[in-house]
Design an enzyme around this catalytic site. Structure first.
Site, PDB file in Angstrom:
ATOM      1  N   ARG A 191       0.872  -1.175   0.000  1.00  0.00           N
ATOM      2  CA  ARG A 191       0.000   0.000   0.000  1.00  0.00           C
ATOM      3  C   ARG A 191       0.913   1.230   0.000  1.00  0.00           C
ATOM      4  NH1 ARG A 191      -4.853  -0.461   4.244  1.00  0.00           N
ATOM      5  NH2 ARG A 191      -3.166  -0.568   5.784  1.00  0.00           N
ATOM      6  N   ASP A 251       0.515   1.007  12.488  1.00  0.00           N
ATOM      7  CA  ASP A 251       0.140   0.498  11.172  1.00  0.00           C
ATOM      8  C   ASP A 251       0.373   1.579  10.123  1.00  0.00           C
ATOM      9  OD1 ASP A 251      -0.577  -1.910  12.232  1.00  0.00           O
ATOM     10  OD2 ASP A 251      -2.707  -1.418  12.393  1.00  0.00           O
ATOM     11  N   ARG A 268     -10.227 -13.957  16.034  1.00  0.00           N
ATOM     12  CA  ARG A 268      -9.696 -13.416  17.283  1.00  0.00           C
ATOM     13  C   ARG A 268     -10.314 -14.105  18.497  1.00  0.00           C
ATOM     14  NH1 ARG A 268      -6.737  -8.859  15.851  1.00  0.00           N
ATOM     15  NH2 ARG A 268      -6.804  -7.747  17.820  1.00  0.00           N
ATOM     16  N   ASN A 314       6.505  -6.206   4.294  1.00  0.00           N
ATOM     17  CA  ASN A 314       6.024  -7.567   4.527  1.00  0.00           C
ATOM     18  C   ASN A 314       5.614  -8.280   3.247  1.00  0.00           C
ATOM     19  OD1 ASN A 314       5.983  -9.147   6.821  1.00  0.00           O
ATOM     20  ND2 ASN A 314       3.776  -9.007   7.079  1.00  0.00           N
ATOM     21  N   GLU A 368      -1.614 -10.950  16.308  1.00  0.00           N
ATOM     22  CA  GLU A 368      -0.296 -10.674  16.866  1.00  0.00           C
ATOM     23  C   GLU A 368      -0.371  -9.642  17.984  1.00  0.00           C
ATOM     24  OE1 GLU A 368      -0.787  -7.159  14.333  1.00  0.00           O
ATOM     25  OE2 GLU A 368      -1.431  -9.246  14.263  1.00  0.00           O
ATOM     26  N   ASP A 369      -1.323  -8.711  17.901  1.00  0.00           N
ATOM     27  CA  ASP A 369      -1.463  -7.726  18.966  1.00  0.00           C
ATOM     28  C   ASP A 369      -2.007  -8.357  20.240  1.00  0.00           C
ATOM     29  OD1 ASP A 369      -3.811  -8.323  17.715  1.00  0.00           O
ATOM     30  OD2 ASP A 369      -4.460  -6.265  17.416  1.00  0.00           O
TER      31      ASP A 369
END
Length: 921
Positions: free
Chosen positions: A674, A746, A878, A699, A834-835
């Site tokens: 992006r 982010d 999640r 990534n 991951e958070d």
């Protein structure tokens, strides 16, 4: 009658009143005609005039237009009309000239205003430069004064000593039983700066290597290959290691043969000093065959010791190697809650040989009091425990006879019953697990006891060791009273009361500590071997090797595009957020306590560090202050301690303050294809104070566009290439990160500069916490009996999303190298969570919730492309992550908090509909 009327008319109405009638008739006729004439004039004349006026332009011939307009020349034929025309033209020309002059003056005023603003900015910049120059001068003066006050020469590394190969002058102790480090260890081979090199013999090169257990030998060799301390250069080695067990009984060599083979090792040097003999046990019936072997000055690490053999502070009691070639399955480990289980305590075992038969004589309790050999308490233990079971006050399970053939054991030792899986199932139902030490007090520890301890810690049963004389594994560095109860055998009658009196909070703390010890020092072959090396290295006070940092492979990119300033980012009102550093980036001070901490805080590090001591030899959250410093650094220079500088509004805004020297932070930004969003986010960082650098974690396997021009934001931008697309890359400890503070954001995060600076200030006051902006919380789903992830607006939270959060780099090491691999695998599987994993890790280690700053609940930039979080399956995944993480940790480590930090010194923008929450300021 007709004639009469005719006659009257003819006579003009004369006669009988005829004359007045005529007059009246004539007057009426005049009035009617006058009215009709007026009507014609008032009605038809306007209509005719209107007709001609509206048809002026329709006439073909201008001369035929009766009421047509005349030309200017025709109108100006009259003299006074011409004068009026000239006046009108003159006035119009003057008005045009005045308008032109007015516009010219306005343009000049605008230019002057711009020059005034530019001059004001130049004056402000000059003031800032002058202030910064004064601060630099002041800082240099104070640094010079401190150096002059210390008057110490620069300390250089000592010259490394390399002893001779034979070491002929090394003094001999009177007895090998008296060996300690000071008389049986050669410190000259292990300088402080040596890095603790270890040489490992290849067991296959010697005859006894064919007798070793294949699984233990294979696991040991795999561990040696990956250990950072192992060296192939034997001449520089500090310690020499040889694996001699566990041996298989059918092919076990004779003691004399094994002794000769040990003494023939190439670096044994007559007495084996600086050697470590490792005898690992995978079974409870492992024999102590080293007992009859002369090992000289070599250290011994095994699970079974007699008091005549064990040398405290020199030899090492190790845990059994149960999981030789496999990692423990966390899904099979029971949760740590509920605290109390079905049985209060349990014990299964059978005593093959009693103490009386082993000692070949009977000793009374009176003889024990007089100092003779101790009496056998096992009979009292059996009687007391059976009485507790029969009382049925609590559910307990004690069995002193095995249903099947008991495992082989040493004399006076309680043998294990059944298979390992059966024992684990019983321990999963037990709050406490009794471990009865051997009746022979000369046996300080046995493989059977260490196996019972291993299994109890593995499934969360709190060990209750009966016998205070026992030497538990790694007892000289581990505080076992935090994870187990060690009770003298004479107190057997008080055991039931003691176990009932322990609170649930204490039970959970002991169970959690036991789980930590098991995972860190017992669970795998790598942990066992690393722990043995760490104990020796700690004893001789050599600091640990630095933990590995992730090498950053930079992606070449072009920069130079002048970054603009987003008005939403730079709109800070009259706030001075701090200086934008004009000097090179300032890295956090290096840790300087490596050589002192090993001697000062041994127990704290071994019992509370979140990882093996050989990896993390310190707690990094304490501020690093200069020795004998009179001034502490800040972002704009030094300030006196307690002097009050920075306490008032303007000074507070301009200085970073706090008790730590000047500090900066690193932005780590994860992105995936992006580019436009990324460039906008980078431009928003332009002018951000205390920013050290930006590390962009690329990534995607697809490299950035070659023609992409990266913005110049005043600090370095490092674009790092990753090996694979993984959200775990966000938390890799990249070597390019030179600050302790990391701001993880982010690529679509939209934060103002004042919000970032406020979050940085708050993190500096709570360096062991996650400090961020968007909060989330977990909730218990009663119908489904599981945990849920919730992102609704709430005044209570338990997580802070790492898409916009500060955390210590220390946690990046733990996340990448210490946290169970199963968690990172699930993050890769779902490309999610991951958070949540980072919040679990920090809360598990600190037992503290994160800190949310400001009232912001989201941080996405408006108009940016949708991210992964907008997927329909995002929240469902999640939910699964939270429940899986709970199974791995054994309990729910997240903690709720209603604490939120808002600033009264920065511009606070709170939505009116969100002011019902409590705000702690």
């Amino acid at each position: 009658e007709l004639m009469t009327g005719y006659t009257m008319l003819r006579n003009g109405g004369v006669g009988n009143g005829g004359q007045p009638w005529v007059l009246r008739w004539s007057s009426r006729i005049r009035l009617t005609w006058l009215s009709f004439t007026l009507f014609i004039i008032l009605v038809f004349f306007p209509l005719i005039a209107h007709y001609y006026l509206t048809t002026i332009d329709d006439a073909d011939d201008a001369g035929k237009r009766i009421f047509g307009p005349r030309t200017g020349n025709e109108l100006c034929e009259v003299k006074h009309v011409q004068d009026l025309c000239r006046i009108r033209e003159s006035v119009s020309e003057e008005l045009l000239q005045l308008e032109a002059k007015r516009q010219e003056l306005n343009s000049e005023i605008a230019k002057l205003n711009l020059k005034i603003e530019a001059c004001k900015k130049s004056i402000e910049n000059a003031k800032q430069d002058l202030l910064q120059l004064k601060n630099v001068i002041s800082q240099t003066e104070h640094s010079y004064k401190e150096l002059m006050a210390q008057n110490q020469p620069k300390l250089s590394l000592p010259i490394r000593l390399l002893p001779d190969k034979d070491d002929a002058t090394f003094p001999l102790p009177k007895s090998n039983r008296n060996c300690r480090l000071h008389n049986c260890f050669d410190y000259s081979r292990c300088p402080l700066t040596s890095g603790f090199p270890v040489y490992v013999y290849n067991s296959d090169d010697y005859p006894f290597g064919s007798s070793l257990d294949p699984l233990i030998k294979q696991a040991f060799e795999a561990t040696v290959r990956t250990n950072v301390y192992v060296t192939e250069n034997a001449n520089i080695a500090c310690v020499y290691i040889i694996l001699v067990g566990e041996m298989q009984e059918p092919v076990m060599p004779k003691p004399t043969e094994l002794e000769q083979q040990l003494h023939s090792l190439p670096y044994w040097r007559t007495d084996g000093h600086n050697h470590l003999i490792i005898n690992l046990s995978r079974k409870s019936e492992t024999q102590n065959f080293i007992y009859n072997i002369s090992t000289g000055r070599a250290m011994i690490a095994q699970s079974t010791f007699y008091d005549a053999q064990y040398r405290p502070g020199f030899d090492i009691v190790v845990s059994p190697l149960v999981h030789a070639m496999s990692e423990p399955n966390f899904l099979e480990i029971p949760p740590q809650v509920p605290v109390k289980r079905k049985y209060l305590f349990s014990f299964q075992g059978e005593k093959i040989e009693s103490l009386r038969s082993s000692l070949q004589e009977v000793r009374s309790f009176e003889e024990e009091i007089e100092g003779n050999a101790p009496a056998d308490y096992d009979d009292r233990i059996i009687t007391t425990l059976k009485a507790v079971q029969d009382s049925k006050l609590d559910f307990v399970l004690v069995e002193f006879t095995c249903k099947n053939q008991p495992k082989a054991s040493l004399p006076t030792e309680w043998a294990l019953c059944g298979e390992r899986d059966d024992r684990l199932e019983l321990l999963k139902l037990s709050t406490f697990a009794l471990i009865i030490t051997p009746g022979d007090t000369h046996l300080v520890i046995s493989a059977g006891c260490t196996m019972r301890l291993f299994e109890a810690l593995e499934v969360g049963a709190i060990p209750v060791v009966l016998g205070e004389q026992v030497q538990l594994p790694y007892n000289d560095v581990i505080r076992w009273n935090e994870a187990a109860l060690i009770i003298p055998k004479p107190r057997i009658t008080e055991v039931h009361f003691l176990l009932r009196s322990i609170s649930d909070n204490d039970l959970l703390a002991m169970r959690r500590q036991g789980r930590f010890l098991w995972e860190t020092y017992f669970s795998t072959s790598d942990n066992v071997f690393s722990t043995v090396l760490a104990i020796i290295r700690t004893r001789i006070q050599i600091p640990a090797a630095p933990i590995r940092e992730e090498p950053a492979v930079e992606i070449p990119h072009r920069s130079g595009k002048a970054a603009g300033t987003d008005p939403n980012m730079a709109d800070n009102g009259d706030l001075d957020l701090g200086p934008v550093e004009t000097e090179p980036p300032y890295a956090s001070p290096k840790y300087l306590r490596n050589f002192t901490l090993t001697a000062m805080d041994i127990y704290r590090n071994w019992n509370s560090a979140p990882g093996p001591f050989h990896l993390f030899p310190y707690t990094p959250f304490d501020p690093v202050l200069p020795s004998e410093a009179k001034f502490l650094g800040s972002g704009t220079g030094f300030r006196p301690i307690g002097g009050g500088a920075g306490g008032s509004g303007k000074e507070f805004q301009a200085a970073l303050g706090g008790n730590v020297p000047r500090e900066q932070f690193t932005v780590v930004m994860l992105t995936y294809e992006r580019e436009e969003v990324l460039m906008n986010s980078l431009e928003r960082l332009n002018g951000l104070p205390y920013l050290n650098k930006v590390v962009v974690v690329w990534n995607s396997p697809k490299l950035p566009s070659e023609d992409l021009l990266w913005p110049d934001i005043g600090v370095p931008i490092m674009v790092v290439r990753t090996e694979k697309n993984s959200l775990n890359n966000r938390f890799l400890p990249w070597d390019e990160i030179e600050t302790e503070a990391i701001l993880s954001i982010d690529d679509d995060a939209h934060l103002r500069h004042d919000e970032i600076m406020f979050g940085f200030r708050v993190w500096r006051e709570a360096r062991d916490r996650i400090v961020g902006f968007p909060g989330r919380y977990h909730a218990w789903d009663i119908p489904h009996q599981s945990w849920l992830y919730n992102s609704n607006y709430s005044c209570e939270l338990s997580m802070v999303l790492t898409g916009a959060a500060f955390f210590h780099k220390y946690y990046a090491y733990l996340y990448s190298y210490v946290m169970p691999q199963a968690i990172r695998d699930m993050v890769d599987e779902y490309i999610n969570c991951e958070d949540i994993a980072m919040n679990f890790l920090v809360s598990h280690l600190t037992r503290k919730p994160p800190i949310k700053v400001t009232s912001r609940w989201t941080f996405r930039c408006p108009g940016c492309p949708q991210a992964l979080s907008h997927d329909d399956s995002h929240f469902h995944e999640r939910h699964k992550c939270i429940n899986f993480f709970v199974k791995v940790y054994g309990y729910m480590p997240l903690l709720y908090t209603q604490f939120r930090v808002d600033s009264v010194l920065f511009k606070t923008r709170l939505p009116h509909d969100k002011t019902k929450c409590f705000k702690f300021i």
